[in-house]
Write a protein that holds these residues in place. Structure first.
Motif, PDB file in Angstrom:
ATOM      1  N   ASP A 159      55.620  52.582  23.346  1.00 53.31           N
ATOM      2  CA  ASP A 159      56.033  52.048  24.645  1.00 53.31           C
ATOM      3  C   ASP A 159      56.534  50.608  24.596  1.00 53.31           C
ATOM      4  OD1 ASP A 159      55.405  54.461  25.730  1.00 53.31           O
ATOM      5  OD2 ASP A 159      53.449  53.849  26.501  1.00 53.31           O
ATOM      6  N   SER A 160      56.578  50.013  23.395  1.00 55.12           N
ATOM      7  CA  SER A 160      57.085  48.648  23.311  1.00 55.12           C
ATOM      8  C   SER A 160      58.526  48.593  23.819  1.00 55.12           C
ATOM      9  CB  SER A 160      57.023  48.165  21.862  1.00 55.12           C
ATOM     10  OG  SER A 160      57.527  46.861  21.754  1.00 55.12           O
ATOM     11  N   LYS A 161      58.753  47.775  24.847  1.00 51.54           N
ATOM     12  CA  LYS A 161      60.070  47.579  25.478  1.00 51.54           C
ATOM     13  C   LYS A 161      60.627  48.852  26.118  1.00 51.54           C
ATOM     14  CE  LYS A 161      61.259  43.866  22.264  1.00 51.54           C
ATOM     15  NZ  LYS A 161      62.240  43.350  21.284  1.00 51.54           N
ATOM     16  N   ARG A 162      59.739  49.814  26.414  1.00 48.22           N
ATOM     17  CA  ARG A 162      60.197  51.076  26.991  1.00 48.22           C
ATOM     18  C   ARG A 162      60.324  51.017  28.509  1.00 48.22           C
ATOM     19  NH1 ARG A 162      56.735  56.708  26.903  1.00 48.22           N
ATOM     20  NH2 ARG A 162      58.287  58.064  27.887  1.00 48.22           N
ATOM     21  N   PHE A 163      59.451  50.243  29.158  1.00 49.03           N
ATOM     22  CA  PHE A 163      59.407  50.235  30.611  1.00 49.03           C
ATOM     23  C   PHE A 163      59.789  48.879  31.175  1.00 49.03           C
ATOM     24  CE2 PHE A 163      56.130  53.300  29.234  1.00 49.03           C
ATOM     25  CZ  PHE A 163      56.655  54.459  29.798  1.00 49.03           C
ATOM     26  N   ALA A 164      60.245  48.892  32.433  1.00 48.42           N
ATOM     27  CA  ALA A 164      60.502  47.642  33.146  1.00 48.42           C
ATOM     28  C   ALA A 164      59.167  47.168  33.713  1.00 48.42           C
ATOM     29  CB  ALA A 164      61.506  47.873  34.271  1.00 48.42           C
ATOM     30  N   LEU A 165      58.577  46.195  33.084  1.00 49.65           N
ATOM     31  CA  LEU A 165      57.250  45.725  33.467  1.00 49.65           C
ATOM     32  C   LEU A 165      57.352  44.517  34.395  1.00 49.65           C
ATOM     33  CD1 LEU A 165      55.684  46.049  29.930  1.00 49.65           C
ATOM     34  CD2 LEU A 165      55.272  47.556  31.859  1.00 49.65           C
ATOM     35  N   THR A 166      56.332  44.335  35.191  1.00 47.33           N
ATOM     36  CA  THR A 166      56.327  43.254  36.167  1.00 47.33           C
ATOM     37  C   THR A 166      55.051  42.434  36.028  1.00 47.33           C
ATOM     38  OG1 THR A 166      55.277  44.675  37.827  1.00 47.33           O
ATOM     39  CG2 THR A 166      57.674  44.608  37.813  1.00 47.33           C
ATOM     40  N   ARG A 167      55.078  41.223  36.582  1.00 42.09           N
ATOM     41  CA  ARG A 167      53.882  40.388  36.553  1.00 42.09           C
ATOM     42  C   ARG A 167      52.865  40.951  37.538  1.00 42.09           C
ATOM     43  NH1 ARG A 167      56.436  34.891  37.763  1.00 42.09           N
ATOM     44  NH2 ARG A 167      54.459  34.243  36.843  1.00 42.09           N
ATOM     45  N   ASP A 168      51.621  40.613  37.324  1.00 43.18           N
ATOM     46  CA  ASP A 168      50.543  41.145  38.151  1.00 43.18           C
ATOM     47  C   ASP A 168      49.549  40.030  38.438  1.00 43.18           C
ATOM     48  OD1 ASP A 168      47.726  42.653  38.414  1.00 43.18           O
ATOM     49  OD2 ASP A 168      49.314  44.070  38.896  1.00 43.18           O
ATOM     50  N   PRO A 169      48.920  40.025  39.616  1.00 44.70           N
ATOM     51  CA  PRO A 169      47.993  38.931  39.954  1.00 44.70           C
ATOM     52  C   PRO A 169      46.737  38.864  39.101  1.00 44.70           C
ATOM     53  CG  PRO A 169      48.019  40.611  41.685  1.00 44.70           C
ATOM     54  CD  PRO A 169      49.162  40.914  40.767  1.00 44.70           C
ATOM     55  N   ILE A 170      46.448  39.883  38.282  1.00 43.31           N
ATOM     56  CA  ILE A 170      45.277  39.756  37.397  1.00 43.31           C
ATOM     57  C   ILE A 170      45.647  39.148  36.051  1.00 43.31           C
ATOM     58  CG2 ILE A 170      44.037  41.670  38.471  1.00 43.31           C
ATOM     59  CD1 ILE A 170      44.632  43.218  35.818  1.00 43.31           C
ATOM     60  N   THR A 171      46.952  39.025  35.770  1.00 44.82           N
ATOM     61  CA  THR A 171      47.355  38.489  34.470  1.00 44.82           C
ATOM     62  C   THR A 171      47.988  37.104  34.577  1.00 44.82           C
ATOM     63  OG1 THR A 171      49.500  39.621  34.606  1.00 44.82           O
ATOM     64  CG2 THR A 171      47.719  40.785  33.498  1.00 44.82           C
ATOM     65  N   GLU A 172      48.017  36.523  35.755  1.00 42.68           N
ATOM     66  CA  GLU A 172      48.626  35.204  35.911  1.00 42.68           C
ATOM     67  C   GLU A 172      47.793  34.140  35.176  1.00 42.68           C
ATOM     68  OE1 GLU A 172      51.453  34.849  36.967  1.00 42.68           O
ATOM     69  OE2 GLU A 172      51.918  36.289  38.554  1.00 42.68           O
ATOM     70  N   ALA A 173      48.482  33.239  34.486  1.00 44.69           N
ATOM     71  CA  ALA A 173      47.793  32.184  33.734  1.00 44.69           C
ATOM     72  C   ALA A 173      47.043  31.223  34.643  1.00 44.69           C
ATOM     73  CB  ALA A 173      48.794  31.413  32.878  1.00 44.69           C
ATOM     74  N   THR A 174      47.366  31.214  35.926  1.00 44.70           N
ATOM     75  CA  THR A 174      46.627  30.392  36.896  1.00 44.70           C
ATOM     76  C   THR A 174      45.129  30.687  36.827  1.00 44.70           C
ATOM     77  OG1 THR A 174      48.552  30.418  38.343  1.00 44.70           O
ATOM     78  CG2 THR A 174      46.461  29.780  39.333  1.00 44.70           C
ATOM     79  N   ILE A 175      44.799  31.962  36.653  1.00 44.31           N
ATOM     80  CA  ILE A 175      43.382  32.348  36.563  1.00 44.31           C
ATOM     81  C   ILE A 175      42.745  31.718  35.324  1.00 44.31           C
ATOM     82  CG2 ILE A 175      41.783  34.280  36.277  1.00 44.31           C
ATOM     83  CD1 ILE A 175      43.744  36.009  37.841  1.00 44.31           C
ATOM     84  N   ASP A 176      43.452  31.776  34.204  1.00 48.18           N
ATOM     85  CA  ASP A 176      42.929  31.183  32.966  1.00 48.18           C
ATOM     86  C   ASP A 176      42.748  29.674  33.120  1.00 48.18           C
ATOM     87  OD1 ASP A 176      43.039  33.698  31.742  1.00 48.18           O
ATOM     88  OD2 ASP A 176      45.111  33.373  31.090  1.00 48.18           O
ATOM     89  N   HIS A 177      43.720  29.023  33.755  1.00 45.22           N
ATOM     90  CA  HIS A 177      43.606  27.567  33.980  1.00 45.22           C
ATOM     91  C   HIS A 177      42.358  27.245  34.801  1.00 45.22           C
ATOM     92  CE1 HIS A 177      48.296  27.286  33.617  1.00 45.22           C
ATOM     93  NE2 HIS A 177      47.708  27.507  32.460  1.00 45.22           N
ATOM     94  N   TYR A 178      42.148  28.027  35.866  1.00 44.30           N
ATOM     95  CA  TYR A 178      41.010  27.773  36.749  1.00 44.30           C
ATOM     96  C   TYR A 178      39.680  28.034  36.030  1.00 44.30           C
ATOM     97  CZ  TYR A 178      37.595  28.521  40.450  1.00 44.30           C
ATOM     98  OH  TYR A 178      36.461  28.472  41.230  1.00 44.30           O
ATOM     99  N   ARG A 179      39.604  29.136  35.302  1.00 49.66           N
ATOM    100  CA  ARG A 179      38.358  29.441  34.589  1.00 49.66           C
ATOM    101  C   ARG A 179      38.048  28.355  33.557  1.00 49.66           C
ATOM    102  NH1 ARG A 179      36.801  34.404  36.187  1.00 49.66           N
ATOM    103  NH2 ARG A 179      38.308  36.113  36.371  1.00 49.66           N
ATOM    104  N   SER A 180      39.065  27.897  32.853  1.00 51.61           N
ATOM    105  CA  SER A 180      38.873  26.859  31.840  1.00 51.61           C
ATOM    106  C   SER A 180      38.374  25.564  32.462  1.00 51.61           C
ATOM    107  CB  SER A 180      40.192  26.618  31.107  1.00 51.61           C
ATOM    108  OG  SER A 180      40.061  25.580  30.168  1.00 51.61           O
TER     109      SER A 180
END
Length: 296
Positions: A159-180
């Motif tokens: 499936d590498s590069k097979r689908f048109a993928l979109t960003r999701d609110p559970i994968t935003e780096a904002t969460i990582d910044h806040y947790r850190s």
């Protein structure tokens, strides 16, 4: 069920490695497609195909669980899945898939739930569907939780590069910044990372689609807060934090449709200007964080 914790982690790692999660309704379409293929395998009495399709349903249902920050271990514990000995039923599997679709349509689609409808979560619906998968697997001697590892490896190649993928609110780096910056372990959705070339209002606008989804589903699914970030320097005065937070809050309230007003919320601000003794202290010297909570 420690195995379910590991399952969610492995699926999350695979999906992130492929580029990100699908749009939720696209994921739902894939779930229904895979359930249909289970029916095809049963009709053909093809055991090999059935085993493969059960694993695929487990994979996509876990993807959807992750997107709503579902604790599948807790859900299955409440269902007593480990002690379950009931026979499998394709009718029940289809019914549970329909329940998932009903709840998700209320969150993501054009059919808001009726006020008379019983409260049901995506997480509970998906766990019930997965319980049916385990019922099918048992007489086949199929260990779904082991087979998912092979599926993850296959997906990484196929499936590498097979689908048109979109960003999701559970994968935003904002969460990582806040947790850190805070050490938080809350169940969170996040806004896109702040882009310096955009204005404050444009950055908030970028977050609104996910934020509106959050307001629809957070209370029901137990998603604790929505994280936004904005630039601030440790040397800035506390009044600058206050002014920026108030401006973000104003934009959010103006852009929040009336249909969401029935979900009142509060905004907490975290910044380095708030000293270590404050519960709202952040270790990040270049960002402030706003957490939007749905009031009970």
């Amino acid at each position: 069920m420690q195995e379910m914790i590991l399952l969610q982690q492995k699926v999350d790692e695979t999906i992130r490695a492929l580029g990100g999660y699908f749009r939720p309704l696209s994921g739902l379409a894939r779930l229904i497609e895979e359930v249909g293929e289970v029916g095809e395998a049963l009709e053909k009495e093809d055991t090999t195909l059935l085993c493969a399709e059960l694993v695929d349903v487990l994979m996509i249902s876990t993807c959807l669980s992750n997107q709503y920050v579902t604790d599948l271990a807790s859900e299955h514990q409440q269902l007593k899945t480990e002690q379950d000995e009931a026979d499998a039923s394709f009718y029940r599997l289809v019914h549970e898939a329909g329940q998932v679709a009903r709840v998700m349509n209320g969150y993501e689609g054009d059919k808001p739930p009726k006020k008379t409808d019983a409260t049901l979560t995506v997480g509970t619906s998906l766990a019930r569907l997965q319980r049916e998968l385990f019922r099918f697997a048992r007489p086949l001697g199929l260990d779904l939780l082991k087979e998912i590892d092979r599926t993850n490896e296959k997906n990484l190649v196929r499936d590498s590069k097979r689908f048109a993928l979109t960003r999701d609110p559970i994968t935003e780096a904002t969460i990582d910044h806040y947790r850190s910056a805070t050490g938080s372990e809350e169940r969170l959705w996040g806004a896109p990372v702040y882009e310096a070339e955009r204005s404050l209002e444009e950055n908030v606008q970028q977050a609104l689609p996910s934020l509106r989804r959050f307001l629809r589903c957070a209370r029901n699914e137990g998603i604790e807060a929505f994280v936004l970030e904005a630039p601030i320097e440790r040397s800035d005065q506390l009044v600058a934090v206050k002014e920026q937070a108030e401006e973000i809050g104003r934009i959010i309230k103006e852009q929040t449709p009336l249909s969401f007003k029935e979900a009142p919320y509060r905004i907490d601000v975290y910044a380095s200007q708030l000293g270590p003794v404050s519960p709202f202290h952040s270790e990040d010297e270049h960002r402030m964080f706003l957490l939007l909570y749905i009031d009970a």
